[in-house]
Structure formats: C-alpha cells, structure tokens
Design a protein around this motif. Sequence first.
Motif, short mmCIF file in Angstrom:
data_model
loop_
_atom_site.label_atom_id
_atom_site.label_comp_id
_atom_site.label_asym_id
_atom_site.label_seq_id
_atom_site.Cartn_x
_atom_site.Cartn_y
_atom_site.Cartn_z
N ARG A 185 6.66 -7.10 -4.24
CA ARG A 185 5.59 -6.23 -3.79
C ARG A 185 6.14 -4.90 -3.27
NH1 ARG A 185 2.94 -8.51 1.85
NH2 ARG A 185 4.64 -7.97 3.25
N LYS A 186 7.45 -4.84 -3.02
CA LYS A 186 8.11 -3.59 -2.67
C LYS A 186 9.60 -3.75 -2.89
CE LYS A 186 8.40 -0.02 0.92
NZ LYS A 186 7.96 0.38 2.29
N THR A 187 10.23 -2.76 -3.53
CA THR A 187 11.65 -2.87 -3.88
C THR A 187 12.38 -1.58 -3.56
OG1 THR A 187 11.25 -4.46 -5.66
CG2 THR A 187 13.30 -3.22 -5.76
N ARG A 195 22.87 6.32 -3.40
CA ARG A 195 21.55 6.74 -2.95
C ARG A 195 20.62 5.54 -2.99
NH1 ARG A 195 18.72 10.25 -7.88
NH2 ARG A 195 18.72 8.58 -9.45
N THR A 196 19.61 5.56 -2.13
CA THR A 196 18.63 4.49 -2.06
C THR A 196 17.27 5.05 -2.46
OG1 THR A 196 19.87 3.38 -0.31
CG2 THR A 196 17.56 2.74 -0.60
N ILE A 197 16.59 4.36 -3.35
CA ILE A 197 15.28 4.80 -3.82
C ILE A 197 14.28 3.67 -3.65
CG2 ILE A 197 16.27 6.40 -5.53
CD1 ILE A 197 15.74 4.36 -7.68
N VAL A 198 13.03 4.03 -3.50
CA VAL A 198 11.95 3.04 -3.51
C VAL A 198 11.31 3.09 -4.88
CG1 VAL A 198 10.28 4.67 -2.50
CG2 VAL A 198 9.86 2.20 -2.38
N LEU A 199 11.18 1.92 -5.51
CA LEU A 199 10.63 1.87 -6.86
C LEU A 199 9.13 2.10 -6.85
CD1 LEU A 199 12.51 -1.10 -8.57
CD2 LEU A 199 13.22 1.27 -8.26
N CYS A 200 8.66 2.81 -7.86
CA CYS A 200 7.21 3.02 -8.00
C CYS A 200 6.56 1.76 -8.55
CB CYS A 200 6.95 4.22 -8.91
SG CYS A 200 7.32 3.93 -10.66
N THR A 201 5.24 1.76 -8.57
CA THR A 201 4.49 0.57 -8.98
C THR A 201 4.80 0.14 -10.41
OG1 THR A 201 2.65 2.05 -9.57
CG2 THR A 201 2.59 1.01 -7.40
N ALA A 205 0.81 -1.21 0.00
CA ALA A 205 0.00 0.00 0.00
C ALA A 205 0.85 1.27 0.00
CB ALA A 205 -0.94 0.00 1.21
N ASP A 206 2.07 1.20 0.58
CA ASP A 206 2.89 2.42 0.68
C ASP A 206 3.85 2.60 -0.49
OD1 ASP A 206 4.56 0.33 1.28
OD2 ASP A 206 5.50 1.28 3.02
N VAL A 207 3.76 1.74 -1.51
CA VAL A 207 4.61 1.90 -2.69
C VAL A 207 4.09 3.07 -3.52
CG1 VAL A 207 5.35 0.83 -4.86
CG2 VAL A 207 5.29 -0.52 -2.76
N PRO A 208 4.96 4.01 -3.91
CA PRO A 208 4.47 5.15 -4.71
C PRO A 208 3.93 4.70 -6.06
CG PRO A 208 6.88 5.12 -4.60
CD PRO A 208 6.40 4.10 -3.62
N VAL A 209 2.82 5.27 -6.44
CA VAL A 209 2.21 4.94 -7.73
C VAL A 209 2.90 5.74 -8.82
CG1 VAL A 209 0.08 4.98 -9.09
CG2 VAL A 209 -0.01 4.40 -6.65
#
Length: 460
Positions: free
Chosen positions: A367-369, A353-359, A111-115
């Motif tokens: 389900r989250k990367t 740098r660390t990033i969170v992948l979008c959907t 649910a918290d993964v950026p779209v």
Amino acid sequence: MHDIKLIRDNPQAFDQALINRGKSPLSSDLLAIDERRRQHLTRLQDAQARQNAASKEIGKAKATKDEAKAQSLMAEVAELKAFIQAGEAEERTIEAELEAALAGIPNVPEADVPVGRDEHDNVEIRKVGAPRSFNYAPKQHFELGEALGMMDFETATKVSGARFVFLKGKLARLERALAQFMLDLHTEEHGYTEVNPPFLVNTASAYGTGNLPKFADDLFGTYTSESFRAAFEKALEEHDTGTLPEGMTINVRVGQLIDRKWLIPTAEIPLTNIVREEILDEAKLPFRFTAWTPCFRSEAGSAGRDTRGMIRQHQFAKVEMVSVTTPEQSEAEHQRMTAAAEDVLTRLGLPFRTIVLCTGDMGFSSRKTYDIEVWLPGQDTYREISSCSNCGDFQARRMNARYRPAEGKGTRFVHTLNGSGVAVGRCLIAVMENYQNEDGSITVPEVLRPYMGGLEVISA
C-alpha cells in the motif's frame, strides 16, 4: 486480500484506488457476486428456520394423532434438508468465486502515495552522498570481475543457462562478507531476529504473501518424481523426436499438483508466513525478522533487459527484513525499516537516493513503498537496491494472521511489512563500481575488512 464489507461501504473510493493504480474499476463485479452470496445465505437461513419449525410441528401433529399432517410435514422437512445440503455446496462455490476474484486484485494505495502511471512518476524524497568523481572512465562490474578472473558468466551459462554467474576467490568472499555485515548490523543494532528459513515453500505460503496465483509465471516450481515423470512423459508423447526441445519447460498451473513446492523469490514469503493462521498477543509485537537467503526468480517479461552482468539474475542473494505489528504502529515501523536499509549503504559509503513509488509502480501487495537506489558509476545512474513496503492488513487477511488487543474484545488483523536490507548481489556490484581503482583493483570498504581477514584491496 480485501474486506468485501469495506468495498460494499465505499465502492467509489475502492474503484478510484484501482484507477490510480492503472486498473479497471471492479466494485460492481465484486458486489454482484457478494449480493448473490448474501441472497443465497438468506434463502438458506429461511429454509433452516422453516425446517426447525416444521420439525416441532411434526411432534405436535403426532401428539394429536393427525397422521396426514405429520406425513406432510415430514415430506416438507426432507425437501428442506435436501435443499439446505445442496445450498451449502452452492454457498461454498460462491464463496470460492468471490475469494478468487478478490485474490487477483492489488492492494489499495495509502492516501499520501503520489498518483502516477509508472517509474517516471516516482518522487525522490532524499539523496545521500555525492557520486565519486573519476579521472578515467569507470568500468561496469562485469568488466571488473571478468578482468580479475573472479566473475565467470560463460561457465555459469554452460552449467545452468543464461542469467547465472560463478563468483570466485575474493569476490565470492566479498559477497559473503556483505551478507554477514548486513545480518550483524540488523540483529545487533536494529533489533531484528535472525532466521534461517526454508528456501522452498508450499502453495498456501506463496498465496499468503500475494505471490500466487497472479504471479505463478514469475516463480520456479518443483515437483515430486512421480508427478514430474507423468508430465515429462506427456510432453514426450507430443514430440516426434522423443526428446524435449532445447529450453522447453513443462508448465503445470497452480493447484494442479497438490505436492508442488516453490523456490522462494524472496525471504519475505517464509518470514511473513511464520504468523500465518496465528493469533498473537499485542504485548509481543512487533515481530522483526531478518534472513539471508538465495532468491530465485524466472524474470518473466524481462527479456532483453540487463542481459550483461549480475543486475538481473535467476538466482541472487538478499538479506530481507520482515516486521509484523499493529495498525497503529505500522507507519512508524515502515520509516524505521527504511532507515535500517539506508544505514547499510551509509556505512558502506555508497551514494544513494530514496524515492516513494507512485500508485502505478507499486508492487501487488503493497500500500506504500520506498525504493532505495544506489549510485552505479559504471552505468552512470541510480539502480534499485532495496524496496521497503507496508502491506497493511492485505497479506494478513490472506494468511488469517491476527492479534488479540491488550484492551477490548475480539481479534484484529496484524499489519505486515517487508524490505530488502539489502540485495547482496547488487550491493556487491555497487561496492565494485564505487570502490574501483584505475588498475582494475577494488578497494575493500573499511567496515568490511574485518570480514575479509583484514584485506584492503582485491587485485588480480
């Protein structure tokens, strides 16, 4: 793999998750197959119940010497038996249809993964280390390696084709030193167990992690001599020259050869499949495995991208981390794994740098990367060096990997996670470019010198 019951209970949420990933909604198609399967099962159950009842009635009819009724009931039972046998075969067909449909659908994002649509919508969450300032134009790794005489792409192309390299001398040792350093760090300080796994896996293992059937073209498959000979002879029959054209490959689709094996694109496959078809004790979780392996990827769809150097090759080295844990602990394990990968770069003194992948940019099974990108001064940009993914129970359902809770009855699916700890070849690139000197030599990072026999500088 998805739980059809969850889709049945929450079709709108499932479709929205697919839309967020840039896919078309599929719940109606899946539920149509599911409804057909359930109706068919009801008919089979009704037929089985009627067969049981009729069998009892035969005995009663014979006891009262009502032979006509007994014969009629026996004929009915025979028809029911034939219907059930044919129905069981149809049930397997429908089950296979549903499984095949589910197998091609990616995991549902947290649910918290950026779209978002693609890499441009990824979100940076932290940056560590400042890029070094050079008083000259920094070179790219292949310029440095070729000038040192220790990186040979031309000979590798002659021997194997494009996207291969010969590393020689001190650069070959530096790559080995990096792998040893990473393994020692993960096993001695981060709690991972080192594994030396097979580099070839069977189809069931590649299916279990989500690499098959959807990504067959990204893998390198192997054949036995007999099966390859048959395919080769068929190819020859179709060409007047009597030889295969340069660069032609014989493509046999998944499942046509039961003896086919697959070269691993990552150690995630053999490490994760250690728990395939197992029921684990909760008290023994989490499992944490790490391995150094060569990795093999066809790089399908990458034509024209990173054609120079070692950034994108058909064969490369990687240290992989895999965790198997409970649903309650998987998020904490994800953070822990990402921190372990970051620790490699921190100790090497490499900016990242660390990033969170979008959907829209996530991998199929994730389900989250979190992606970790290292700074490359020769390219004047950050490039991915690690990808740490929480797959939830997606892979576990494909592998039937479960655990028995310490409290309560039954079993539950485990959660699986994987991450690069890190890509050795790209780390070599980062060390070369960040530690380069104006004369083309490369300073060996202090933490690697014990693995390099005390060597401080790599020179021509």
